[in-house]
Design a protein around this motif. Sequence first.
Motif, PDB file in Angstrom:
ATOM      1  N   UNK A 169      45.585  39.704  33.853  1.00 25.85           N
ATOM      2  CA  UNK A 169      44.716  40.841  33.523  1.00 25.85           C
ATOM      3  C   UNK A 169      44.506  41.672  34.782  1.00 25.85           C
ATOM      4  N   UNK A 170      44.877  42.941  34.712  1.00 26.25           N
ATOM      5  CA  UNK A 170      44.757  43.825  35.871  1.00 26.25           C
ATOM      6  C   UNK A 170      43.432  44.575  35.883  1.00 26.25           C
ATOM      7  N   UNK A 171      42.860  44.840  34.704  1.00 29.57           N
ATOM      8  CA  UNK A 171      41.547  45.481  34.593  1.00 29.57           C
ATOM      9  C   UNK A 171      41.022  45.186  33.199  1.00 29.57           C
ATOM     10  N   UNK A 172      39.873  45.776  32.859  1.00 26.07           N
ATOM     11  CA  UNK A 172      39.322  45.506  31.539  1.00 26.07           C
ATOM     12  C   UNK A 172      40.139  46.153  30.422  1.00 26.07           C
ATOM     13  N   UNK A 173      41.086  47.034  30.774  1.00 26.83           N
ATOM     14  CA  UNK A 173      41.917  47.682  29.759  1.00 26.83           C
ATOM     15  C   UNK A 173      43.414  47.467  29.958  1.00 26.83           C
ATOM     16  N   UNK A 174      43.811  46.871  31.055  1.00 24.63           N
ATOM     17  CA  UNK A 174      45.230  46.730  31.370  1.00 24.63           C
ATOM     18  C   UNK A 174      45.580  45.261  31.558  1.00 24.63           C
ATOM     19  N   UNK A 175      46.596  44.822  30.839  1.00 24.66           N
ATOM     20  CA  UNK A 175      47.146  43.478  31.006  1.00 24.66           C
ATOM     21  C   UNK A 175      48.648  43.600  31.233  1.00 24.66           C
TER      22      UNK A 175
END
Length: 667
Positions: A169-175
Amino acid sequence: MSMSLEDLANVDISMTSAAKKEQAISDIPAAAYVITNEMIRRSGVRSVAEALGLAPGVQVTRLSEYNWQVSLRGLNTILFNQLLVMIDGRSVYSPLMSGTFWHTIDTVFEDIERIEVIRGTSGTMWGGNAANGVVNIITKNSGDTQGHYVEVANGERNYQELNYRYGTTLSDKITARAFVKGITGDYYSINDDLWRNVRGGIRADYDDNARQITVQAGGFETKSDHDWFYGSFDNVNFGDKVMFNASVVDVYSRGLYASLDWFETVNETDYELHLWTDYNFTDEASAQGEFYSFDVDTLARTALNEKHELTSGAGLRVIHRRTEPYPDNFYSKMEAWGRYSNDPVGTDINVNGYIQLESQLSDKLTSTLGAKIEYFSLNDTVELQPQARLLYKYNAEQQFWVGAGRAVVTPSFVDTKTDMYQLSYNHPNEQGEYEITGVFISKAKEDLDNESVITIDAGHRFTPMPSLNIDSTVFYSQYDNTRMEDPNQLLCHDGNCIDGSNVEHKLPIYLDSYNDDLDVETFGFETAIRWTPFEALTINTNYTFMETNARCSGYAACENDTTPGYNMKYNNQPKHFVSMQSLWDFAPGWQLDLWYKYRSGVSVDSMYYDTPSISTVDLRLAWQQQPNWPRVELVVDGFGEAAYADQPGAYPSLEETIYFKASWNIQ
């Protein structure tokens, strides 16, 4: 998997390939089937091609340990070009072959969410090559593949496989995730011609309420070594015997791809943008060359009112190709077969636009009307691909549908720009040598009309109880301009050719005339039954009946008794196909799965078509004590089978194969 087997078997499965939007299968007025991840994993298959045998109407022929031909609703040939195959909407059709290189289509099976199969014409939505249907391999969102996944396998025929995937998981919206997969083994079970494949890729997903973006990239490389032969025609005098010279050939292929998929909703209108590009190369003798593709597709979907939804879109595909040119001395060294071109470099452009209207005619009746216009620069043609469909929901348990449509096959430079040759030979002598007896050449023909098919089909879906679902279809298809060859026109004899030219050697040269004068019709019945008699057991059963009739006139190959001939070829194909997969959780942590496959035989007094019926059983035994523990599997492919051939006239090189696999999903 948190769902029980009963839930998995009977949930209202959805798919996106029918109308380029998510729909429950019960809402689709077409022959649709979904092969779930659970079905794939528990079948024990090692390739996507083999997994397609789980769907009705799909015929999978295994040519070797790592080579297959796949057709849908008949016309089963190696160069099967009536099926559009995609991975996440990206076409993997190869213009080098005018078909699909199945050994190049692979990924980590754990990352496949499902395989969607649409049977019947799908030209309005998907265009060229969606003539008999569509196969769309849908991979999981990277958000659903977090952590480490490791898989190792080892078995007979020197089979070894190693897979690794990591998701983060790179951020709360990007995986995102990345994977690498490697396989090695014997290409044929009867000798030690090693086959190797390695591939890798990345995927990143951005998920917001009104916007989803997916970026993917990857590549593959395959190598295989084979005993090979060639003929040398230098200094051959009249009456001299020409023998095959033994050699070894290394077949190599590679490919790269990148794609961007953008979904966005603005003011209750859905917009989509799909971009992808790929590069492929192979030095395989019958398809030697490379091509570069670039594709852009756009879509807009909006509700005109409460009862009407309009979908429209357009697309552009550019294909730059480089194929093998004729050598300076064509006859100095000839492989057992090969392909050359007088126009080896070129760029082809396909442009399309389409529109489709879905209407709620009543509480129970909906209609779908659409058409696509597509332009092909290769032969400067424009084709219309319309469809009309009705869906009647009698009640929650039963739905009826009927449809008709036209689709075309994308014109191929394999047909129009390349020549194929093949050497004929006698059976080996006492020393094991093969004598070359002639040369057969299939010449390209540029004025071929586009292959097309009109299909009428109807279906019924019945769910009498939550644990049982029956999906049945009848269909009729009429094919026009199907490709055929008329063989054995004597082109050169004793070094003298009919065009006044001469060749140094004295072997006869035969010309196969290539044309589009074959008309074919097919009709049949397909049914798929999902049944969960109790929670620990699910049975998926498919049955398909297909009848094929071919017609042509004016050529020797059209006569009913010509062997090989096109009436014989298409009118003597297997008619009955059965697939039955049982998934049984027989004890806590234990699974026993069986897959029975049957194909009826063909009884003709000809080595080309006469073949016995084939029945095989694949077995899988798996143990996993806890969901977070490693899973261990024993798989037997062709349980108890002696050597057999999966196609008429082939050497019986397939037999029982045992392998072990261990995998661990570490969240």
